[in-house]
Design a protein around this motif. Sequence first.
Motif, PDB file in Angstrom:
ATOM      1  N   ASP A  67       9.977  54.796  57.826  1.00  0.00           N
ATOM      2  CA  ASP A  67      11.006  55.499  57.057  1.00  0.00           C
ATOM      3  C   ASP A  67      11.935  54.538  56.334  1.00  0.00           C
ATOM      4  O   ASP A  67      12.426  54.837  55.240  1.00  0.00           O
ATOM      5  N   GLY A  68      12.201  53.373  56.930  1.00  0.00           N
ATOM      6  CA  GLY A  68      13.057  52.383  56.271  1.00  0.00           C
ATOM      7  C   GLY A  68      12.467  51.913  54.951  1.00  0.00           C
ATOM      8  O   GLY A  68      13.192  51.724  53.963  1.00  0.00           O
ATOM      9  N   THR A  69      11.154  51.722  54.925  1.00  0.00           N
ATOM     10  CA  THR A  69      10.490  51.305  53.688  1.00  0.00           C
ATOM     11  C   THR A  69      10.536  52.422  52.650  1.00  0.00           C
ATOM     12  O   THR A  69      10.692  52.172  51.451  1.00  0.00           O
ATOM     13  N   ILE A  70      10.417  53.677  53.101  1.00  0.00           N
ATOM     14  CA  ILE A  70      10.512  54.806  52.173  1.00  0.00           C
ATOM     15  C   ILE A  70      11.916  54.888  51.577  1.00  0.00           C
ATOM     16  O   ILE A  70      12.081  55.165  50.378  1.00  0.00           O
ATOM     17  N   LEU A  71      12.949  54.626  52.389  1.00  0.00           N
ATOM     18  CA  LEU A  71      14.317  54.644  51.863  1.00  0.00           C
ATOM     19  C   LEU A  71      14.507  53.542  50.821  1.00  0.00           C
ATOM     20  O   LEU A  71      15.226  53.722  49.827  1.00  0.00           O
ATOM     21  N   GLY A  72      13.876  52.398  51.040  1.00  0.00           N
ATOM     22  CA  GLY A  72      13.927  51.347  50.026  1.00  0.00           C
ATOM     23  C   GLY A  72      13.197  51.748  48.764  1.00  0.00           C
ATOM     24  O   GLY A  72      13.655  51.488  47.647  1.00  0.00           O
TER      25      GLY A  72
END
Length: 320
Positions: A67-72
């Motif tokens: 999810d952190g990569t998706i937020l980026g």
Amino acid sequence: MGARRRAVVVTHIRLRETSLVVREAVEQLRRAGFVVKVVDSLDPPRFGEPSPIVDSDTEIVVVLGGDGTILGAAELVHNTGVPILGVNLGHVGFLAEFESFQLSEAIARVADHDYSIDERNLASVCVTSPDGKATVNDWALNDIIIQQADRDHMIELSVGVDEVEASSFSCDGVIISTPTGSTAYAFSAGGPIIWPDVKALQLIPLAAHALFTRPMVISEHSRFSVDLIDDSLTDGWICCDGRRKMKLGYGTRTTVRLSQSTVRLASLSGVPFTNRLVTKFNLPSVSLRQRSRLEERRREHIIANENKGRNGEAENDREE
């Protein structure tokens, strides 16, 4: 000859160097006729500053990570309308549409334009200086965190809704979450889960020293304001989506409302949000009492089979 289709693959540099899934995804997209650009480093911009965005002819952004990569990746598509497809290579991966073992199916569906769009509303953030003359604007897909700068002291905050002060307290901070972010930090802090199609915002105090510290949920027509009180023992920090940060001075006001802007998530499964909730959180579909009864019946079944086996062996012995 038609224009070439373009895709951006967003991942983490560690995964790009070690994961066969990333290499396979790039190769499959190329075989499907896409020109592929790989982004494996997503340094966040400063709070209030625009981030680099994908080229205007990008058809889709495929995110390989958590999810952190998706937020980026959301920063790369902010205000572009380009959809994001998440393939989970992380832990929970609540924003991801597919797991890594479903990669081939996901890319085949993308190649065939066989997907729908899930529009997720953003939160609009405005930080105003104490004199009211300077403002800094930002946004969030998941949440906005306001916390103390000095970990040795609690921060003093006043929380309002639609210009009416609702509460003030000493605390570690507050979380203001969108429905999309309600399954993330807000959930861990005791906030309710809000279905993604509900147009609302919620605020959750963190370790507040007060009698009334329940989460608050407001509609799309209202807005939260959070004032950092002048005599607070510490100043603060604000952070959007765990990425874009800025220091908050005494007397600053942060206003958060639901934005009309959205991030577009590619949806391939058509599975209701409830199914994803049960699967990702591994929720029990039966009560403890029902579970106990089922376990008891399972044990009885095992014992009955063992007795049947022993009786059969005894019968064979008698026949011999």
